[in-house]
Design a protein around this motif. Sequence first.
Motif, PDB file in Angstrom:
ATOM      1  N   ASP A   1       0.599  -0.647   0.367  1.00  0.00           N
ATOM      2  CA  ASP A   1      -0.526  -0.001  -0.309  1.00  0.00           C
ATOM      3  C   ASP A   1       1.125   1.458   0.024  1.00  0.00           C
ATOM      4  N   SER A   2       1.934   1.055   0.848  1.00  0.00           N
ATOM      5  CA  SER A   2       2.628   2.399   1.053  1.00  0.00           C
ATOM      6  C   SER A   2       3.983   2.507   0.095  1.00  0.00           C
ATOM      7  N   GLU A   3       3.323   1.238  -1.281  1.00  0.00           N
ATOM      8  CA  GLU A   3       4.944   1.642  -2.246  1.00  0.00           C
ATOM      9  C   GLU A   3       3.400   2.363  -3.390  1.00  0.00           C
ATOM     10  N   LYS A   4       2.327   2.321  -3.536  1.00  0.00           N
ATOM     11  CA  LYS A   4       1.857   2.844  -4.132  1.00  0.00           C
ATOM     12  C   LYS A   4       1.768   4.820  -3.572  1.00  0.00           C
TER      13      LYS A   4
ATOM     14  N   PRO B   1      -5.774   9.826  -1.671  1.00  0.00           N
ATOM     15  CA  PRO B   1      -6.327  10.973  -0.549  1.00  0.00           C
ATOM     16  C   PRO B   1      -7.986  10.488  -0.282  1.00  0.00           C
ATOM     17  N   THR B   2      -7.562   9.309   0.499  1.00  0.00           N
ATOM     18  CA  THR B   2      -9.059   8.080   0.929  1.00  0.00           C
ATOM     19  C   THR B   2      -9.045   9.142   2.790  1.00  0.00           C
ATOM     20  N   ALA B   3     -10.977   9.292   3.087  1.00  0.00           N
ATOM     21  CA  ALA B   3     -10.907   8.743   4.321  1.00  0.00           C
ATOM     22  C   ALA B   3     -10.506   8.045   4.765  1.00  0.00           C
ATOM     23  N   GLU B   4     -10.115   6.798   4.392  1.00  0.00           N
ATOM     24  CA  GLU B   4      -8.995   5.893   5.463  1.00  0.00           C
ATOM     25  C   GLU B   4      -7.425   7.255   5.991  1.00  0.00           C
ATOM     26  N   MET B   5      -7.057   7.376   5.418  1.00  0.00           N
ATOM     27  CA  MET B   5      -6.165   7.845   4.747  1.00  0.00           C
ATOM     28  C   MET B   5      -5.306   8.994   6.235  1.00  0.00           C
ATOM     29  N   THR B   6      -7.187   9.773   5.587  1.00  0.00           N
ATOM     30  CA  THR B   6      -7.299  11.300   6.599  1.00  0.00           C
ATOM     31  C   THR B   6      -7.170  10.798   7.636  1.00  0.00           C
ATOM     32  N   GLU B   7      -7.688  10.145   8.348  1.00  0.00           N
ATOM     33  CA  GLU B   7      -8.294   8.847   9.698  1.00  0.00           C
ATOM     34  C   GLU B   7      -7.035   8.566  10.195  1.00  0.00           C
TER      35      GLU B   7
ATOM     36  N   VAL C   1      10.495   0.336  23.417  1.00  0.00           N
ATOM     37  CA  VAL C   1       9.086  -1.122  22.873  1.00  0.00           C
ATOM     38  C   VAL C   1       7.704  -0.089  23.517  1.00  0.00           C
ATOM     39  N   ALA C   2       7.732   0.151  25.110  1.00  0.00           N
ATOM     40  CA  ALA C   2       6.564   0.516  24.853  1.00  0.00           C
ATOM     41  C   ALA C   2       6.182   1.365  24.654  1.00  0.00           C
ATOM     42  N   TRP C   3       6.620   2.731  23.424  1.00  0.00           N
ATOM     43  CA  TRP C   3       6.609   3.757  22.452  1.00  0.00           C
ATOM     44  C   TRP C   3       5.611   3.295  21.323  1.00  0.00           C
ATOM     45  N   ALA C   4       6.456   1.986  21.485  1.00  0.00           N
ATOM     46  CA  ALA C   4       6.230   1.669  19.607  1.00  0.00           C
ATOM     47  C   ALA C   4       4.234   0.404  19.547  1.00  0.00           C
ATOM     48  N   LYS C   5       4.681   0.214  20.517  1.00  0.00           N
ATOM     49  CA  LYS C   5       3.187  -0.584  20.803  1.00  0.00           C
ATOM     50  C   LYS C   5       2.228   0.184  20.915  1.00  0.00           C
ATOM     51  N   ARG C   6       2.138   1.362  20.943  1.00  0.00           N
ATOM     52  CA  ARG C   6       1.760   2.298  21.578  1.00  0.00           C
ATOM     53  C   ARG C   6       0.726   3.378  20.195  1.00  0.00           C
ATOM     54  N   CYS C   7       2.503   2.919  19.328  1.00  0.00           N
ATOM     55  CA  CYS C   7       1.697   3.759  17.673  1.00  0.00           C
ATOM     56  C   CYS C   7       0.790   3.263  17.206  1.00  0.00           C
ATOM     57  N   PRO C   8      -0.763   4.090  16.134  1.00  0.00           N
ATOM     58  CA  PRO C   8      -1.400   3.280  15.738  1.00  0.00           C
ATOM     59  C   PRO C   8      -1.086   2.643  14.584  1.00  0.00           C
ATOM     60  N   ASN C   9      -1.396   1.619  13.816  1.00  0.00           N
ATOM     61  CA  ASN C   9      -0.883   0.616  12.575  1.00  0.00           C
ATOM     62  C   ASN C   9      -0.642   1.805  11.638  1.00  0.00           C
ATOM     63  N   PRO C  10       0.504   2.155  11.112  1.00  0.00           N
ATOM     64  CA  PRO C  10       1.276   3.106   9.604  1.00  0.00           C
ATOM     65  C   PRO C  10      -0.157   2.761   8.830  1.00  0.00           C
ATOM     66  N   MET C  11      -0.485   1.535   8.640  1.00  0.00           N
ATOM     67  CA  MET C  11      -1.187   1.228   6.988  1.00  0.00           C
ATOM     68  C   MET C  11      -2.081   0.899   6.911  1.00  0.00           C
ATOM     69  N   PRO C  12      -2.997   0.372   6.271  1.00  0.00           N
ATOM     70  CA  PRO C  12      -4.307  -0.065   6.199  1.00  0.00           C
ATOM     71  C   PRO C  12      -4.015  -1.203   6.295  1.00  0.00           C
ATOM     72  N   GLY C  13      -3.168  -2.360   5.912  1.00  0.00           N
ATOM     73  CA  GLY C  13      -3.029  -3.290   6.356  1.00  0.00           C
ATOM     74  C   GLY C  13      -1.925  -4.128   7.585  1.00  0.00           C
ATOM     75  N   PRO C  14      -1.554  -5.066   7.583  1.00  0.00           N
ATOM     76  CA  PRO C  14      -0.580  -6.024   8.783  1.00  0.00           C
ATOM     77  C   PRO C  14       1.030  -4.992   8.234  1.00  0.00           C
ATOM     78  N   SER C  15       1.469  -3.979   8.969  1.00  0.00           N
ATOM     79  CA  SER C  15       2.702  -3.242   8.850  1.00  0.00           C
ATOM     80  C   SER C  15       3.093  -3.812   9.739  1.00  0.00           C
ATOM     81  N   GLU C  16       4.850  -3.092  10.539  1.00  0.00           N
ATOM     82  CA  GLU C  16       6.024  -3.956  11.042  1.00  0.00           C
ATOM     83  C   GLU C  16       6.808  -2.701  11.539  1.00  0.00           C
TER      84      GLU C  16
END
Lengths: 440, 143
Positions: B12-15, B19-25, B94-109
């Motif tokens: 997804d990020s490679e695309k 400008p979707t609503a999901e992206m804005t969120e 690690v504790a901070w990273a776990k708080r990060c919202p998923n940066p991608m629409p699908g599974p990510s790392e």
Amino acid sequence: MAAAMLASPADLADKAGMAADPTHRAIEAVFRIERARLIAGLARLTRDVDRAEELAQEALLAALTDWPASGVPERPGAWLMAAAKRRAIDGFRRAAMQDRKHAEIARERDDERDMSIESLEARLDDDLGDELLGLIFAACHPAISPEARAALTLRLVGGLTVEEIARAFLSNEAAIAARITRAKKAIAKAGVAFEVPRGRALAPRLASVLEVIYLIFNEGYAATSGPDLVRPPICAEAQRLGRILAGLMPDAPEVLGLLALMEIQASRLSARAGPDGALVPLPEQDRARWDQLLIRRGLKALARAEALGGADGPYALQAALAACHARARRAEETDWRRIGALYDRLGQVMPSPVVELNRAVAHSMAFGPEAGLALIDTIAGEAALRNYAPLPAARGDFLLRAGRAAEAKLAFEAAAALAGNERERDFLLARAAVCGELVR
Amino acid sequence: MRVMVFVKATEDSEKGLPPTAEMTEMFEAMGAFNEELVKAGVMIDGDGLKPSSAGKRIAFDGASRTVIDGPFAEARELVAGYWVWEVKDMDEAVAWAKRCPNPMPGPSELEIRPFYEMEDFGDALTPELAEREQKLRDQLAGQ
């Protein structure tokens, strides 16, 4: 009371019969992130810092019991706050058995605050760090001595243990613990509210906060005693406090000025001491070792402070001075005329013999050693500088550059006798020896 | 300690950024997380990177240098963004990273990597090596 002074969460885990396995370490890391805000909220509720610390530790114990099975909750901060507040209310109730007046308070607090996690979450979200800011202002209250303020701030906001603070100030744990206890009592006695001062009260209280953070920074940057010239971990603590403050007060020019000053000065930490631990003066530092990320951050914070109309603030001016050095890729490119002009301005905004001394150094670099000598002569009699090693050190430097090596040697020797730090003394004696070679 | 936190790329990020609503969120959630990092004094730098189609690689082999135009295959091996954090230890990172919202629409790392610090070199950095490194740095500074 005793629990509040206890060292690390790991200690508590041990006391609860738990080993510091990965799960517990993860929980403690979460707790460390939340601790300051937790104490801030609890201090506002109980009006008692000791009790707030105790309640926070009890909440950690509850988390260490519950979370390994249930997992870390989605909103760990709200969970910990709810756990601590439940205990606080229990405490109010117990006290109420003995005291009718307390009974009313307990009832009132029960009524006025819905203790559900949802409402706490909403409140935490609305808070925007205001409670933490209130705690910072309380810990740095002018009713407490600057040293005690520093210890209390490192304990409550920085989350350092008493042992770590003692190491930072090269003191012993008992002395630091006593200092913190005295500071807490002073806060209670002065009836300090755990709130951000408003209106005209804000400026002097903010100055007190900035003073404490810079005091902590300098403890690491220009160690006043002890064998090490710099102690980067203490600088890092002060920078963290400065960054937190700038995050909470993004439009306060002097907060940004102080942050800029610390970031730029800290950028030189690894260049400031040579491989043998000796002081490397600014012109001789290996500038490739300066931390460009910190310089960039410092310049950005300074630009923002200036854009907000804070160019003439004492910290912003000092940051602007540090920035002159940071911008010069080689020592010869340093804009000494600008530095001289900034010191002229600083001398008006923040008159002090030390500023005048630095002004003399800047003018000596911009206009020659004689200009420096002329300025230094006007402050040589200042009582505040009587035992101040940098004064004879600067004088020695001007004299040496003016070709008066014999006088310079005496000045460097006088400076070495006053140096508080072994590394600095070695450096000054080495310069005296160079002068001696020239005389012979 | 200073760590770099990489946001790994996905297909997804490679695309690029539709400008979707999901992206804005996602941007809003990430903005709130960044604000939290700043207020905790943890975030000292960070930014997003364009897809690898905007990038180039320089391949080395002996004396030869070959420029390869993006996009590059294997999205998971690419980086879509980064932070620099100043934390007390890896546990805190690690504790901070776990708080990060998923940066991608699908599974990510996310990947956390500590920076080298001077004491990491320990005794391996002999005075001779230190001096050589010093000379190198001097040359760099002189350029």
